[in-house]
Design a protein around this motif. Structure first.
Motif, PDB file in Angstrom:
ATOM      1  N   VAL A  77       0.854  -1.199   0.000  1.00 24.65           N
ATOM      2  CA  VAL A  77       0.000   0.000   0.000  1.00 24.65           C
ATOM      3  C   VAL A  77       0.890   1.250   0.000  1.00 24.65           C
ATOM      4  O   VAL A  77       1.050   1.924   1.006  1.00 24.65           O
ATOM      5  CB  VAL A  77      -0.964   0.013   1.214  1.00 24.65           C
ATOM      6  N   PRO A  78       1.469   1.591  -1.156  1.00 26.19           N
ATOM      7  CA  PRO A  78       2.457   2.681  -1.202  1.00 26.19           C
ATOM      8  C   PRO A  78       1.909   4.059  -0.861  1.00 26.19           C
ATOM      9  O   PRO A  78       2.677   4.948  -0.495  1.00 26.19           O
ATOM     10  CB  PRO A  78       2.970   2.640  -2.647  1.00 26.19           C
ATOM     11  N   ASP A  79       0.607   4.240  -0.971  1.00 24.33           N
ATOM     12  CA  ASP A  79       0.026   5.560  -0.733  1.00 24.33           C
ATOM     13  C   ASP A  79      -0.818   5.616   0.530  1.00 24.33           C
ATOM     14  O   ASP A  79      -1.704   6.467   0.654  1.00 24.33           O
ATOM     15  CB  ASP A  79      -0.814   5.988  -1.946  1.00 24.33           C
ATOM     16  N   ASP A  80      -0.539   4.760   1.483  1.00 22.44           N
ATOM     17  CA  ASP A  80      -1.295   4.745   2.739  1.00 22.44           C
ATOM     18  C   ASP A  80      -0.674   5.763   3.693  1.00 22.44           C
ATOM     19  O   ASP A  80       0.459   5.577   4.156  1.00 22.44           O
ATOM     20  CB  ASP A  80      -1.266   3.351   3.349  1.00 22.44           C
ATOM     21  N   PRO A  81      -1.393   6.845   3.999  1.00 19.96           N
ATOM     22  CA  PRO A  81      -0.821   7.890   4.859  1.00 19.96           C
ATOM     23  C   PRO A  81      -0.411   7.388   6.243  1.00 19.96           C
ATOM     24  O   PRO A  81       0.608   7.838   6.770  1.00 19.96           O
ATOM     25  CB  PRO A  81      -1.939   8.920   4.972  1.00 19.96           C
ATOM     26  N   ALA A  82      -1.164   6.471   6.817  1.00 22.74           N
ATOM     27  CA  ALA A  82      -0.833   5.979   8.158  1.00 22.74           C
ATOM     28  C   ALA A  82       0.466   5.170   8.138  1.00 22.74           C
ATOM     29  O   ALA A  82       1.315   5.322   9.024  1.00 22.74           O
ATOM     30  CB  ALA A  82      -1.972   5.138   8.720  1.00 22.74           C
ATOM     31  N   VAL A  83       0.637   4.324   7.128  1.00 18.48           N
ATOM     32  CA  VAL A  83       1.867   3.519   7.036  1.00 18.48           C
ATOM     33  C   VAL A  83       3.052   4.426   6.717  1.00 18.48           C
ATOM     34  O   VAL A  83       4.142   4.258   7.279  1.00 18.48           O
ATOM     35  CB  VAL A  83       1.718   2.379   6.007  1.00 18.48           C
ATOM     36  N   LEU A  84       2.846   5.393   5.828  1.00 18.42           N
ATOM     37  CA  LEU A  84       3.916   6.362   5.543  1.00 18.42           C
ATOM     38  C   LEU A  84       4.317   7.111   6.811  1.00 18.42           C
ATOM     39  O   LEU A  84       5.508   7.335   7.063  1.00 18.42           O
ATOM     40  CB  LEU A  84       3.472   7.354   4.468  1.00 18.42           C
ATOM     41  N   GLN A  85       3.318   7.495   7.611  1.00 18.62           N
ATOM     42  CA  GLN A  85       3.604   8.204   8.857  1.00 18.62           C
ATOM     43  C   GLN A  85       4.385   7.316   9.821  1.00 18.62           C
ATOM     44  O   GLN A  85       5.345   7.763  10.442  1.00 18.62           O
ATOM     45  CB  GLN A  85       2.310   8.697   9.509  1.00 18.62           C
ATOM     46  N   GLU A  86       3.972   6.070   9.946  1.00 22.52           N
ATOM     47  CA  GLU A  86       4.698   5.156  10.841  1.00 22.52           C
ATOM     48  C   GLU A  86       6.136   4.970  10.371  1.00 22.52           C
ATOM     49  O   GLU A  86       7.063   4.930  11.178  1.00 22.52           O
ATOM     50  CB  GLU A  86       3.966   3.814  10.914  1.00 22.52           C
ATOM     51  N   ARG A  87       6.326   4.900   9.054  1.00 25.40           N
ATOM     52  CA  ARG A  87       7.690   4.753   8.519  1.00 25.40           C
ATOM     53  C   ARG A  87       8.492   6.033   8.780  1.00 25.40           C
ATOM     54  O   ARG A  87       9.688   5.979   9.070  1.00 25.40           O
ATOM     55  CB  ARG A  87       7.633   4.432   7.022  1.00 25.40           C
ATOM     56  N   ALA A  88       7.833   7.191   8.707  1.00 23.87           N
ATOM     57  CA  ALA A  88       8.502   8.463   9.017  1.00 23.87           C
ATOM     58  C   ALA A  88       8.957   8.477  10.471  1.00 23.87           C
ATOM     59  O   ALA A  88      10.062   8.925  10.786  1.00 23.87           O
ATOM     60  CB  ALA A  88       7.562   9.634   8.744  1.00 23.87           C
ATOM     61  N   GLU A  89       8.130   7.949  11.343  1.00 24.30           N
ATOM     62  CA  GLU A  89       8.474   7.924  12.769  1.00 24.30           C
ATOM     63  C   GLU A  89       9.649   6.988  13.037  1.00 24.30           C
ATOM     64  O   GLU A  89      10.510   7.290  13.868  1.00 24.30           O
ATOM     65  CB  GLU A  89       7.242   7.542  13.581  1.00 24.30           C
ATOM     66  N   VAL A  90       9.709   5.876  12.311  1.00 26.19           N
ATOM     67  CA  VAL A  90      10.863   4.978  12.464  1.00 26.19           C
ATOM     68  C   VAL A  90      12.121   5.669  11.938  1.00 26.19           C
ATOM     69  O   VAL A  90      13.189   5.565  12.545  1.00 26.19           O
ATOM     70  CB  VAL A  90      10.615   3.624  11.774  1.00 26.19           C
ATOM     71  N   ALA A  91      11.995   6.406  10.845  1.00 27.17           N
ATOM     72  CA  ALA A  91      13.151   7.168  10.339  1.00 27.17           C
ATOM     73  C   ALA A  91      13.617   8.172  11.393  1.00 27.17           C
ATOM     74  O   ALA A  91      14.826   8.375  11.575  1.00 27.17           O
ATOM     75  CB  ALA A  91      12.790   7.869   9.030  1.00 27.17           C
ATOM     76  N   LEU A  92      12.670   8.781  12.098  1.00 28.04           N
ATOM     77  CA  LEU A  92      13.019   9.709  13.175  1.00 28.04           C
ATOM     78  C   LEU A  92      13.798   8.970  14.265  1.00 28.04           C
ATOM     79  O   LEU A  92      14.804   9.474  14.761  1.00 28.04           O
ATOM     80  CB  LEU A  92      11.738  10.318  13.741  1.00 28.04           C
ATOM     81  N   LEU A  93      13.351   7.772  14.605  1.00 29.54           N
ATOM     82  CA  LEU A  93      14.053   6.962  15.613  1.00 29.54           C
ATOM     83  C   LEU A  93      15.449   6.571  15.143  1.00 29.54           C
ATOM     84  O   LEU A  93      16.366   6.421  15.953  1.00 29.54           O
ATOM     85  CB  LEU A  93      13.247   5.703  15.950  1.00 29.54           C
ATOM     86  N   GLN A  94      15.606   6.397  13.846  1.00 31.32           N
ATOM     87  CA  GLN A  94      16.906   6.029  13.274  1.00 31.32           C
ATOM     88  C   GLN A  94      17.788   7.248  13.012  1.00 31.32           C
ATOM     89  O   GLN A  94      18.866   7.109  12.460  1.00 31.32           O
ATOM     90  CB  GLN A  94      16.698   5.265  11.955  1.00 31.32           C
ATOM     91  N   THR A  95      17.329   8.409  13.408  1.00 23.75           N
ATOM     92  CA  THR A  95      17.980   9.705  13.171  1.00 23.75           C
ATOM     93  C   THR A  95      18.228   9.971  11.688  1.00 23.75           C
ATOM     94  O   THR A  95      19.166  10.668  11.324  1.00 23.75           O
ATOM     95  CB  THR A  95      19.280   9.893  13.993  1.00 23.75           C
ATOM     96  N   ASP A  96      17.380   9.430  10.848  1.00 21.86           N
ATOM     97  CA  ASP A  96      17.384   9.729   9.422  1.00 21.86           C
ATOM     98  C   ASP A  96      16.334  10.829   9.227  1.00 21.86           C
ATOM     99  O   ASP A  96      15.238  10.603   8.712  1.00 21.86           O
ATOM    100  CB  ASP A  96      17.047   8.473   8.613  1.00 21.86           C
ATOM    101  N   ASN A  97      16.693  12.022   9.683  1.00 17.27           N
ATOM    102  CA  ASN A  97      15.727  13.113   9.808  1.00 17.27           C
ATOM    103  C   ASN A  97      15.232  13.662   8.479  1.00 17.27           C
ATOM    104  O   ASN A  97      14.073  14.060   8.382  1.00 17.27           O
ATOM    105  CB  ASN A  97      16.318  14.211  10.684  1.00 17.27           C
ATOM    106  N   GLU A  98      16.069  13.675   7.463  1.00 17.42           N
ATOM    107  CA  GLU A  98      15.601  14.139   6.154  1.00 17.42           C
ATOM    108  C   GLU A  98      14.546  13.182   5.613  1.00 17.42           C
ATOM    109  O   GLU A  98      13.523  13.606   5.074  1.00 17.42           O
ATOM    110  CB  GLU A  98      16.765  14.267   5.183  1.00 17.42           C
ATOM    111  N   ARG A  99      14.791  11.891   5.769  1.00 18.79           N
ATOM    112  CA  ARG A  99      13.818  10.900   5.302  1.00 18.79           C
ATOM    113  C   ARG A  99      12.528  10.995   6.118  1.00 18.79           C
ATOM    114  O   ARG A  99      11.436  10.882   5.574  1.00 18.79           O
ATOM    115  CB  ARG A  99      14.403   9.495   5.394  1.00 18.79           C
ATOM    116  N   ALA A 100      12.661  11.204   7.418  1.00 19.22           N
ATOM    117  CA  ALA A 100      11.475  11.346   8.262  1.00 19.22           C
ATOM    118  C   ALA A 100      10.610  12.496   7.762  1.00 19.22           C
ATOM    119  O   ALA A 100       9.385  12.358   7.635  1.00 19.22           O
ATOM    120  CB  ALA A 100      11.879  11.569   9.719  1.00 19.22           C
ATOM    121  N   GLU A 101      11.231  13.623   7.459  1.00 14.54           N
ATOM    122  CA  GLU A 101      10.476  14.773   6.971  1.00 14.54           C
ATOM    123  C   GLU A 101       9.835  14.479   5.621  1.00 14.54           C
ATOM    124  O   GLU A 101       8.650  14.771   5.396  1.00 14.54           O
ATOM    125  CB  GLU A 101      11.373  16.010   6.859  1.00 14.54           C
ATOM    126  N   THR A 102      10.586  13.869   4.710  1.00 21.65           N
ATOM    127  CA  THR A 102      10.060  13.553   3.380  1.00 21.65           C
ATOM    128  C   THR A 102       8.858  12.625   3.460  1.00 21.65           C
ATOM    129  O   THR A 102       7.832  12.845   2.804  1.00 21.65           O
ATOM    130  CB  THR A 102      11.170  12.916   2.518  1.00 21.65           C
TER     131      THR A 102
END
Length: 176
Positions: free
Chosen positions: A97-122
């Motif tokens: 589900v590439p366009d699922d906002p909730a899954v994208l948001q959860e992936r953004a939060e994991v990027a934040l945890l991984q300190t991949d902050n540019e990816r988290a924002e994107t």
């Protein structure tokens, strides 16, 4: 044998000596980015998604069972602080589900945890573009963007994102 220096040579030598003694005023260093743990940044993003009004409408779409299993696996991996496994699970979910906002948001939060902050924002921006422009998930998108920008030392841009959080809140209906 004595060397005689011309007056112009002496003048140049004097100027060079004076220039070496004077220093340019140094510019003040930018304020340091406060050290905040990635888990604290995520907690701040989650806290921002909480509404002041429990009557607010929050849409919960039906989920594909396979996607839900991957989301559950990611949640368990986060609890175990295995952020790589969480990212892998959510990446697999995004293949389904590439366009699922909730899954994208959860992936953004994991990027934040991984300190991949540019990816988290994107990822959070993409989730906002595809999702609802109001409600808890909207606030969570903007709070994630804010935290990613703060982590990168972009305080002014973070303040702009913070301002967007409030625009996501819509008062709930009065049900009597």
């Amino acid at each position: 044998m004595r060397m005689m220096l011309s007056p112009s040579t002496l003048l140049i030598a004097s100027l060079v000596s004076l220039a070496a003694c004077s220093t340019m005023p140094s510019l003040p260093a930018p304020p340091p980015v406060p050290k905040v743990a990635p888990e604290q940044r995520l907690a701040a993003a989650i806290a921002a998604s909480k509404g002041a009004d429990d009557r607010e409408l929050a849409v919960q779409p039906l989920r594909d069972p396979q996607v839900q299993d991957l989301r559950d696996a990611a949640t368990a991996a986060i609890a175990a602080r295995n952020y790589g496994a969480a990212a892998d699970a959510l990446n697999q979910a995004l293949l389904i589900v590439p366009d699922d906002p909730a899954v994208l948001q959860e992936r953004a939060e994991v990027a934040l945890l991984q300190t991949d902050n540019e990816r988290a924002e994107t990822l959070a921006k993409r989730a906002f573009e595809l999702g609802s422009k109001v409600g808890p998930l909207c606030r969570r998108h903007w709070a994630t963007i804010e935290q990613a920008r703060l982590a990168r030392g972009l305080a002014q841009d973070a303040a702009s994102a913070h301002g967007q959080i409030e625009s996501c809140t819509v008062a709930g209906l009065n049900r009597m």
